[in-house]
Design a protein around this motif. Sequence first.
Motif, PDB file in Angstrom:
ATOM      1  N   THR A 131      -3.667   3.725 -10.933  1.00 16.84           N
ATOM      2  CA  THR A 131      -2.377   3.555 -12.009  1.00 16.84           C
ATOM      3  C   THR A 131      -1.428   4.792 -11.461  1.00 16.84           C
ATOM      4  O   THR A 131      -1.198   5.593 -11.802  1.00 16.84           O
ATOM      5  CB  THR A 131      -3.142   3.159 -13.052  1.00 16.84           C
ATOM      6  OG1 THR A 131      -4.078   2.295 -12.782  1.00 16.84           O
ATOM      7  CG2 THR A 131      -1.854   2.787 -13.982  1.00 16.84           C
ATOM      8  N   PRO A 132       0.155   3.998 -11.672  1.00 18.02           N
ATOM      9  CA  PRO A 132       0.997   5.407 -11.595  1.00 18.02           C
ATOM     10  C   PRO A 132       1.564   4.956 -13.530  1.00 18.02           C
ATOM     11  O   PRO A 132       1.949   4.328 -13.711  1.00 18.02           O
ATOM     12  CB  PRO A 132       1.980   4.569 -10.584  1.00 18.02           C
ATOM     13  CG  PRO A 132       1.468   3.282 -10.554  1.00 18.02           C
ATOM     14  CD  PRO A 132       0.549   3.239 -11.216  1.00 18.02           C
ATOM     15  N   ARG A 133       2.176   6.296 -14.179  1.00 20.47           N
ATOM     16  CA  ARG A 133       2.496   6.188 -15.221  1.00 20.47           C
ATOM     17  C   ARG A 133       3.494   7.584 -15.483  1.00 20.47           C
ATOM     18  O   ARG A 133       3.527   8.308 -14.253  1.00 20.47           O
ATOM     19  CB  ARG A 133       1.467   6.982 -16.124  1.00 20.47           C
ATOM     20  CG  ARG A 133       0.205   5.407 -16.183  1.00 20.47           C
ATOM     21  CD  ARG A 133      -1.383   7.082 -16.874  1.00 20.47           C
ATOM     22  NE  ARG A 133      -0.276   7.696 -17.594  1.00 20.47           N
ATOM     23  CZ  ARG A 133      -1.751   8.138 -17.704  1.00 20.47           C
ATOM     24  NH1 ARG A 133      -2.488   8.883 -17.480  1.00 20.47           N
ATOM     25  NH2 ARG A 133      -1.557   9.265 -19.408  1.00 20.47           N
ATOM     26  N   PHE A 134       4.506   6.913 -16.220  1.00 14.74           N
ATOM     27  CA  PHE A 134       5.623   8.287 -16.407  1.00 14.74           C
ATOM     28  C   PHE A 134       4.950   8.625 -17.936  1.00 14.74           C
ATOM     29  O   PHE A 134       4.492   7.874 -18.724  1.00 14.74           O
ATOM     30  CB  PHE A 134       6.583   7.402 -16.337  1.00 14.74           C
ATOM     31  CG  PHE A 134       7.802   8.053 -16.796  1.00 14.74           C
ATOM     32  CD1 PHE A 134       8.688   9.209 -16.226  1.00 14.74           C
ATOM     33  CD2 PHE A 134       8.848   7.829 -18.410  1.00 14.74           C
ATOM     34  CE1 PHE A 134       9.541   9.731 -16.332  1.00 14.74           C
ATOM     35  CE2 PHE A 134       9.809   8.653 -18.742  1.00 14.74           C
ATOM     36  CZ  PHE A 134      10.252   9.848 -18.078  1.00 14.74           C
ATOM     37  N   SER A 146      -3.676   8.021 -11.219  1.00 10.68           N
ATOM     38  CA  SER A 146      -4.741   8.847 -11.178  1.00 10.68           C
ATOM     39  C   SER A 146      -5.308   7.331 -11.586  1.00 10.68           C
ATOM     40  O   SER A 146      -5.376   6.087 -11.292  1.00 10.68           O
ATOM     41  CB  SER A 146      -5.263   9.512 -13.060  1.00 10.68           C
ATOM     42  OG  SER A 146      -4.401   8.120 -13.332  1.00 10.68           O
ATOM     43  N   ASN A 147      -7.016   7.486 -11.502  1.00  2.00           N
ATOM     44  CA  ASN A 147      -7.910   5.794 -11.421  1.00  2.00           C
ATOM     45  C   ASN A 147      -8.067   5.943 -12.334  1.00  2.00           C
ATOM     46  O   ASN A 147      -7.528   6.137 -13.336  1.00  2.00           O
ATOM     47  CB  ASN A 147      -9.450   6.591 -10.795  1.00  2.00           C
ATOM     48  CG  ASN A 147      -9.394   7.406 -11.966  1.00  2.00           C
ATOM     49  OD1 ASN A 147      -8.926   9.208 -11.862  1.00  2.00           O
ATOM     50  ND2 ASN A 147     -10.624   7.533 -12.376  1.00  2.00           N
ATOM     51  N   GLU A 148      -8.095   4.365 -12.055  1.00  2.00           N
ATOM     52  CA  GLU A 148      -7.950   3.244 -13.574  1.00  2.00           C
ATOM     53  C   GLU A 148      -9.154   3.722 -14.030  1.00  2.00           C
ATOM     54  O   GLU A 148      -9.492   3.418 -15.856  1.00  2.00           O
ATOM     55  CB  GLU A 148      -7.943   2.171 -13.213  1.00  2.00           C
ATOM     56  CG  GLU A 148      -7.130   1.578 -12.808  1.00  2.00           C
ATOM     57  CD  GLU A 148      -6.550   0.152 -12.187  1.00  2.00           C
ATOM     58  OE1 GLU A 148      -7.580  -0.714 -12.876  1.00  2.00           O
ATOM     59  OE2 GLU A 148      -4.877  -0.391 -12.729  1.00  2.00           O
ATOM     60  N   THR A 149     -10.586   3.542 -13.872  1.00  2.00           N
ATOM     61  CA  THR A 149     -11.848   3.762 -14.467  1.00  2.00           C
ATOM     62  C   THR A 149     -12.757   4.493 -13.361  1.00  2.00           C
ATOM     63  O   THR A 149     -12.521   5.595 -12.781  1.00  2.00           O
ATOM     64  CB  THR A 149     -12.753   2.682 -14.431  1.00  2.00           C
ATOM     65  OG1 THR A 149     -12.370   2.171 -12.970  1.00  2.00           O
ATOM     66  CG2 THR A 149     -11.857   1.364 -14.613  1.00  2.00           C
ATOM     67  N   GLU A 150     -13.793   5.251 -14.498  1.00  3.36           N
ATOM     68  CA  GLU A 150     -14.325   6.041 -14.060  1.00  3.36           C
ATOM     69  C   GLU A 150     -15.166   5.790 -12.343  1.00  3.36           C
ATOM     70  O   GLU A 150     -15.318   5.008 -12.435  1.00  3.36           O
ATOM     71  CB  GLU A 150     -15.792   6.737 -14.651  1.00  3.36           C
ATOM     72  CG  GLU A 150     -17.113   7.502 -14.531  1.00  3.36           C
ATOM     73  CD  GLU A 150     -17.688   7.706 -15.773  1.00  3.36           C
ATOM     74  OE1 GLU A 150     -17.760   8.925 -16.023  1.00  3.36           O
ATOM     75  OE2 GLU A 150     -18.580   6.735 -15.661  1.00  3.36           O
TER      76      GLU A 150
END
Length: 201
Positions: A131-134, A146-150
């Motif tokens: 997942t990309p985030r700002f 980063s990854n979405e889940t463990e």
Amino acid sequence: MKKILLLASFMYASICFAQEVLSTYTMNYFPGEKFEIQVDNSDQKNPKIYFGTAPAETIVKKIDILIPLNEVDKFKSDLLKCKEVYLNWKKTAIENKVSELDKNIDVKFNKFDVAFLFGSKWNLSFSRALTPRFKIVNGKYIFILSNETEISSSSNRYMTTKGLYIVLNDDQEFDNIINILDVDKINSLFNSKKKTDELFK
């Protein structure tokens, strides 16, 4: 099924020592650290890029995103889209004096296998979503992938990690990675290695 998973983990542990270092990159968010981008040995049938990232936990020594060579251009294209959004949102935040924000970027990356080094053992986890985030943190404008889940080992569900991070905070950091992931350069590395191997048959 369990035998297949164990075999996959064993194969990764075996081939990780036969990779070629394509380049390294840095992230200002992790000062003093260098992250390797490696490629499979030239004799692999379905070559991959081993994209080194920052582990979410110190107990994990290394964590790589495994990108098939035929998906590298899509990964680069997604990064370029994220870069454009990052620069636009950064400009908007500065102009409007926005000091706090954590927002997902609407770019859909492919799912990739992830390998992580826990102690002395490599573990493989299949098909992980990224997942990309700002985010604005302490006055800094950052991009996070980063990854979405463990993440859990496909051969041992008790072997887990919180995951991985790619954290970029300016357009140059985007460009450095994009320039490294040049398929022509990667193929040149393969061809050079093949020619060297052929000399010593």
